[in-house]
Design an enzyme around this catalytic site. Structure first.
Site, PDB file in Angstrom:
ATOM      1  N   CYS A 118       0.570  -1.315  -0.193  1.00 27.34           N
ATOM      2  CA  CYS A 118       0.035  -0.266   0.308  1.00 27.34           C
ATOM      3  C   CYS A 118       1.110   1.190   0.375  1.00 27.34           C
ATOM      4  CB  CYS A 118      -0.785   0.258   1.293  1.00 27.34           C
ATOM      5  SG  CYS A 118      -1.978   1.800   1.319  1.00 27.34           S
ATOM      6  N   CYS A 121      -0.657   4.169   2.104  1.00 28.17           N
ATOM      7  CA  CYS A 121      -0.568   4.197   3.994  1.00 28.17           C
ATOM      8  C   CYS A 121      -0.570   2.677   4.245  1.00 28.17           C
ATOM      9  CB  CYS A 121      -1.557   4.978   4.466  1.00 28.17           C
ATOM     10  SG  CYS A 121      -3.365   3.878   3.514  1.00 28.17           S
ATOM     11  N   SER A 122      -1.246   1.595   5.320  1.00 26.80           N
ATOM     12  CA  SER A 122      -0.999   0.282   5.045  1.00 26.80           C
ATOM     13  C   SER A 122      -2.634  -0.834   4.165  1.00 26.80           C
ATOM     14  CB  SER A 122      -1.002  -0.163   6.639  1.00 26.80           C
ATOM     15  OG  SER A 122      -1.772   1.728   7.236  1.00 26.80           O
ATOM     16  N   CYS A 123      -3.149  -0.316   3.620  1.00 32.31           N
ATOM     17  CA  CYS A 123      -4.456  -1.283   3.510  1.00 32.31           C
ATOM     18  C   CYS A 123      -3.761  -2.234   3.149  1.00 32.31           C
ATOM     19  CB  CYS A 123      -5.117  -0.081   2.423  1.00 32.31           C
ATOM     20  SG  CYS A 123      -5.412   0.580   2.174  1.00 32.31           S
TER      21      CYS A 123
END
Ligand code: FE
Length: 218
Positions: A118, A121-123
């Site tokens: 991602c 961000c951090s999906c």
């Protein structure tokens, strides 16, 4: 730039070095969960956080994804369903909910390897993989996975044939990817349970491969 000869982490950046360790302390999980939620949502109530931590400590983690992959390896009809409608196929095994509303399975082949990141961000597909590892959220991984996927794989100890394409999938709030690793040779006739033992978290992100059956209990 890839496959250097001076060790698995030649670039010296931070991968957290935790991708081999699946056992986290409750505190580490608490911090990680809080961090993820703050990143994704910006706010969470303390009692909700407790409930979420308990859920992810005891019920949700990469073993869920491993069961999905093992089923796909063992059952061609399920694999087709997974490729066509991963959300529904995964839900049929009882895994669904937040951060997994729209899942897409991408299948590794001898021609093509898939890697998930991602960049924003951090999906991450929580229902099948649990909470993301620290390195997944690092700026180094997020940027280099796109620019130099082969180099990132080398850092994780994965060297692929030159001819194998690497496809990078950028997760979003709407779509979460699950890599379907290649089934290791020599596992014909294995039970789904035994197959699932070969499926690592990293192999479902694409930073690893399935385990060699020679080193695993059949
Ligand atoms: Fe994200």
């Amino acid at each position: 730039m890839h496959a250097s000869e001076d060790g698995p982490h030649p670039h010296g950046h931070d991968h957290g070095h935790d991708h081999e360790h699946s056992a986290l302390s409750g505190n580490a999980l608490r911090v990680r969960a809080l961090e993820s939620i703050l990143v994704e949502k910006g706010y969470v109530a303390p009692d909700a956080l407790d409930a979420i931590i308990e859920t992810y400590e005891t019920r949700i983690g990469p073993r869920n994804g491993a069961r999905v992959v093992a089923r796909a390896w063992a059952d061609p009809a399920f694999r087709e369903w997974l490729r066509r409608d991963a959300t529904a196929a995964i839900a049929s095994l009882g895994y669904g909910g937040r951060q997994g509303e729209h899942m897409v399975a991408v299948e590794n082949t001898p021609e093509e390897h898939n890697l998930v990141v991602c960049t924003l961000c951090s999906c991450y597909p929580w229902p099948v993989l649990g909470l993301p590892p620290a390195w997944y959220k690092s700026a180094a991984y997020r940027s280099r996975a796109v620019i130099d996927p082969r180099g990132v794989l080398a850092d994780f100890g994965v060297t692929l044939p030159e001819a194998r394409r690497i496809r990078v999938w950028d997760s979003t709030a709407e779509i979460r990817y699950l890599v379907l690793p290649m089934r290791p040779a020599g596992t014909e006739g294995w039970s789904e349970e035994a197959l699932a033992e070969l499926v690592t978290r990293d192999s479902m992100i694409g930073t690893g491969l399935a385990r060699d059956p020679a080193g695993a209990p059949a």
